[in-house]
Every structure is written in C-alpha cells, then in structure tokens.
Design a protein around this motif. Sequence first.
Motif, PDB file in Angstrom:
ATOM      1  N   MET A  49       0.848  -1.198   0.000  1.00  0.00           N
ATOM      2  CA  MET A  49       0.000   0.000   0.000  1.00  0.00           C
ATOM      3  C   MET A  49       0.886   1.251   0.000  1.00  0.00           C
ATOM      4  O   MET A  49       1.697   1.441   0.905  1.00  0.00           O
ATOM      5  N   PRO A  50       0.762   2.125  -0.998  1.00  0.00           N
ATOM      6  CA  PRO A  50       1.537   3.368  -0.981  1.00  0.00           C
ATOM      7  C   PRO A  50       1.126   4.261   0.198  1.00  0.00           C
ATOM      8  O   PRO A  50      -0.057   4.361   0.546  1.00  0.00           O
ATOM      9  N   VAL A  51       2.110   4.903   0.792  1.00  0.00           N
ATOM     10  CA  VAL A  51       1.917   5.771   1.951  1.00  0.00           C
ATOM     11  C   VAL A  51       2.530   7.140   1.646  1.00  0.00           C
ATOM     12  O   VAL A  51       3.612   7.220   1.035  1.00  0.00           O
ATOM     13  N   LEU A  52       1.875   8.195   2.056  1.00  0.00           N
ATOM     14  CA  LEU A  52       2.401   9.538   1.849  1.00  0.00           C
ATOM     15  C   LEU A  52       3.811   9.646   2.426  1.00  0.00           C
ATOM     16  O   LEU A  52       4.034   9.352   3.598  1.00  0.00           O
ATOM     17  N   ASP A  53       4.753  10.054   1.590  1.00  0.00           N
ATOM     18  CA  ASP A  53       6.155  10.130   2.006  1.00  0.00           C
ATOM     19  C   ASP A  53       6.652  11.568   2.105  1.00  0.00           C
ATOM     20  O   ASP A  53       7.238  11.946   3.097  1.00  0.00           O
ATOM     21  N   HIS A  54       6.441  12.352   1.059  1.00  0.00           N
ATOM     22  CA  HIS A  54       6.845  13.756   1.153  1.00  0.00           C
ATOM     23  C   HIS A  54       6.099  14.637   0.166  1.00  0.00           C
ATOM     24  O   HIS A  54       5.535  14.165  -0.815  1.00  0.00           O
ATOM     25  N   LEU A  55       6.090  15.920   0.476  1.00  0.00           N
ATOM     26  CA  LEU A  55       5.497  16.952  -0.366  1.00  0.00           C
ATOM     27  C   LEU A  55       6.618  17.649  -1.114  1.00  0.00           C
ATOM     28  O   LEU A  55       7.733  17.753  -0.607  1.00  0.00           O
ATOM     29  N   ALA A  56       6.322  18.155  -2.302  1.00  0.00           N
ATOM     30  CA  ALA A  56       7.380  18.748  -3.114  1.00  0.00           C
ATOM     31  C   ALA A  56       6.990  20.134  -3.637  1.00  0.00           C
ATOM     32  O   ALA A  56       5.987  20.273  -4.348  1.00  0.00           O
ATOM     33  N   VAL A  57       7.795  21.120  -3.291  1.00  0.00           N
ATOM     34  CA  VAL A  57       7.738  22.441  -3.907  1.00  0.00           C
ATOM     35  C   VAL A  57       8.671  22.376  -5.119  1.00  0.00           C
ATOM     36  O   VAL A  57       9.879  22.195  -4.971  1.00  0.00           O
ATOM     37  N   VAL A  58       8.103  22.475  -6.306  1.00  0.00           N
ATOM     38  CA  VAL A  58       8.872  22.378  -7.554  1.00  0.00           C
ATOM     39  C   VAL A  58       9.156  23.802  -8.014  1.00  0.00           C
ATOM     40  O   VAL A  58       8.251  24.521  -8.440  1.00  0.00           O
ATOM     41  N   ALA A  59      10.411  24.211  -7.924  1.00  0.00           N
ATOM     42  CA  ALA A  59      10.766  25.621  -8.076  1.00  0.00           C
ATOM     43  C   ALA A  59      11.558  25.900  -9.350  1.00  0.00           C
ATOM     44  O   ALA A  59      12.350  25.065  -9.789  1.00  0.00           O
ATOM     45  N   PRO A  60      11.370  27.094  -9.933  1.00  0.00           N
ATOM     46  CA  PRO A  60      12.186  27.482 -11.087  1.00  0.00           C
ATOM     47  C   PRO A  60      13.669  27.566 -10.742  1.00  0.00           C
ATOM     48  O   PRO A  60      14.519  27.237 -11.564  1.00  0.00           O
ATOM     49  N   THR A  61      13.960  28.026  -9.523  1.00  0.00           N
ATOM     50  CA  THR A  61      15.328  28.028  -9.003  1.00  0.00           C
ATOM     51  C   THR A  61      15.270  27.646  -7.540  1.00  0.00           C
ATOM     52  O   THR A  61      14.254  27.866  -6.862  1.00  0.00           O
ATOM     53  N   LEU A  62      16.355  27.090  -7.040  1.00  0.00           N
ATOM     54  CA  LEU A  62      16.376  26.670  -5.645  1.00  0.00           C
ATOM     55  C   LEU A  62      16.207  27.876  -4.719  1.00  0.00           C
ATOM     56  O   LEU A  62      15.505  27.798  -3.706  1.00  0.00           O
ATOM     57  N   ALA A  63      16.810  29.007  -5.078  1.00  0.00           N
ATOM     58  CA  ALA A  63      16.699  30.204  -4.242  1.00  0.00           C
ATOM     59  C   ALA A  63      15.244  30.646  -4.101  1.00  0.00           C
ATOM     60  O   ALA A  63      14.805  31.042  -3.008  1.00  0.00           O
ATOM     61  N   GLU A  64      14.476  30.575  -5.184  1.00  0.00           N
ATOM     62  CA  GLU A  64      13.067  30.965  -5.110  1.00  0.00           C
ATOM     63  C   GLU A  64      12.278  30.000  -4.233  1.00  0.00           C
ATOM     64  O   GLU A  64      11.385  30.417  -3.480  1.00  0.00           O
ATOM     65  N   GLY A  65      12.591  28.707  -4.338  1.00  0.00           N
ATOM     66  CA  GLY A  65      11.903  27.729  -3.510  1.00  0.00           C
ATOM     67  C   GLY A  65      12.177  27.929  -2.033  1.00  0.00           C
ATOM     68  O   GLY A  65      11.263  27.867  -1.199  1.00  0.00           O
ATOM     69  N   ILE A  66      13.446  28.177  -1.692  1.00  0.00           N
ATOM     70  CA  ILE A  66      13.825  28.411  -0.300  1.00  0.00           C
ATOM     71  C   ILE A  66      13.116  29.649   0.236  1.00  0.00           C
ATOM     72  O   ILE A  66      12.599  29.652   1.363  1.00  0.00           O
ATOM     73  N   ALA A  67      13.083  30.705  -0.574  1.00  0.00           N
ATOM     74  CA  ALA A  67      12.436  31.948  -0.143  1.00  0.00           C
ATOM     75  C   ALA A  67      10.938  31.746   0.070  1.00  0.00           C
ATOM     76  O   ALA A  67      10.349  32.310   1.005  1.00  0.00           O
ATOM     77  N   ALA A  78       3.604  18.928  -6.102  1.00  0.00           N
ATOM     78  CA  ALA A  78       3.570  17.470  -6.231  1.00  0.00           C
ATOM     79  C   ALA A  78       3.701  16.814  -4.868  1.00  0.00           C
ATOM     80  O   ALA A  78       4.035  17.466  -3.873  1.00  0.00           O
ATOM     81  N   PHE A  79       3.435  15.511  -4.848  1.00  0.00           N
ATOM     82  CA  PHE A  79       3.689  14.736  -3.644  1.00  0.00           C
ATOM     83  C   PHE A  79       4.158  13.346  -4.051  1.00  0.00           C
ATOM     84  O   PHE A  79       3.978  12.913  -5.197  1.00  0.00           O
ATOM     85  N   VAL A  80       4.818  12.679  -3.105  1.00  0.00           N
ATOM     86  CA  VAL A  80       5.439  11.382  -3.370  1.00  0.00           C
ATOM     87  C   VAL A  80       4.937  10.388  -2.336  1.00  0.00           C
ATOM     88  O   VAL A  80       4.817  10.715  -1.152  1.00  0.00           O
ATOM     89  N   ALA A  81       4.641   9.183  -2.797  1.00  0.00           N
ATOM     90  CA  ALA A  81       4.233   8.101  -1.899  1.00  0.00           C
ATOM     91  C   ALA A  81       5.269   6.983  -1.984  1.00  0.00           C
ATOM     92  O   ALA A  81       5.809   6.700  -3.053  1.00  0.00           O
ATOM     93  N   ARG A  82       5.526   6.358  -0.856  1.00  0.00           N
ATOM     94  CA  ARG A  82       6.480   5.251  -0.822  1.00  0.00           C
ATOM     95  C   ARG A  82       5.737   3.927  -0.680  1.00  0.00           C
ATOM     96  O   ARG A  82       4.632   3.872  -0.128  1.00  0.00           O
TER      97      ARG A  82
END
Length: 212
Positions: free
Chosen positions: A1-19, A91-95
């Motif tokens: 059974m897949p289980v929620l593993d992590h959420l993902a902020v998909v960013a144009p640049t890493l700096a924008e995602g961190i901010a 996005a989100f990822v399931a394990r």
Amino acid sequence: MPVLDHLAVVAPTLAEGIAHVRDSLNLDIPEGGRHREMGTRNHLLRLGDALFLEVIAVDPDATPPGRPRWFGLDDAAGVRADWDSGRRLRAFVARTDDLDGVLARHPGLFGTPMRMSRGTLAWRFALRDDGALPMGGLLPCLMDWGPAGSPARAMPDLGLRLTRFRVEHAEPAQAADLYRAIGLSDAPESVGGPALRFTAEIATPSGTRTLS
C-alpha cells in the motif's frame, strides 16, 4: 500500500523555492543535496516521523542527465507558469515496499523504476519517459526507499508537523476514487476547485501556517 512520504515544492530556481518556504513557514529549510542521476538539487524539512517537505529545482552546476528530469523540471516554461500562478506546492510522493507490484497493476500511469541517489542514500523511483508528473501531478510519484526506510528520522526536527493536506480539483470525487484505486494511505483531502492545487497546513513553533 503506498503511503504519503513527502510533499514537493517544484521551483524554477532553488533560491526561489527556499524563499517561498521561508515566507510561508517563517523559517529556513535545511539543505539536502544533489541528485547525480537527475541533475537536480534539494532542501528538506522534516514534517513528522516519516514525512518531510522537499524543495527541488534544476542544479545549474550539474551535468544534464541523458533523459528528462523528474517532476517535469525540464519544462522550464511550465514550471515558471505554475510558480507565477501560485501553484508552488506542486507534487507529492508516496512510498511503497511493493513498487513493482503497484506499477504492474497500474501500467502507464507512473513510469519505470530507476535507481536514484543523494549522497549516501539510494532508492528506486518510478519515472515517466517524459519526466512529467503522473496525471499532471494529481497522482503521487511512487518510490521505494528500500530496507533503510524514510530518511526523515535523520533530519533535524524543527518542531513542524503536517496537520492537513488538501488537493483542489474540478472533479474531487474522481480524485478521491483514483487515490482509493491505487490504495493510497494518507491521501490528500479532495475538494472542489477550478484548477489542480495543493495546500498544506503545517503546525510550526510560531503557529499553524499554510504552504501552497
């Protein structure tokens, strides 16, 4: 059974995602590392015993991979359009420990399992040939951490916990049916909305905050 593993902020640049995470949660998200196979880089934030948040972007210093990157990151115009429209928690990822079985039961949806790594960590991740998110991101990406399990427990615990995870969709009942069909545990709450959009409510030391 897949289980929620992590959420993902998909960013144009890493700096924008961190901010964006800093502005939303009032803290800095710690560095993760580089993914040699994908030419990407991330920062990671623990949200529970086996749950975390990821900010991921193309690593401009990395050698480009010989195939499309994951999370649709090679579609720079699409990533930027989603970002500018406020669809940043994209996005989100399931394990699952039965990755091959789940993929066999749902052919064509999630892609082919590939070996991935970050530093000393290694895992299997299902990746579509075009690198796109499954059903535009409505479905989770699927992965298997292997015997080591989730790395969340080894991440610094800054006192954050996911309290609610919600997906807006034009047909919320269809979304809920899809999650049931793949046996997803801890699926996002499906609610009506004009476009696909994820929202997470996160308890932090400075109160409950929203990330989207």
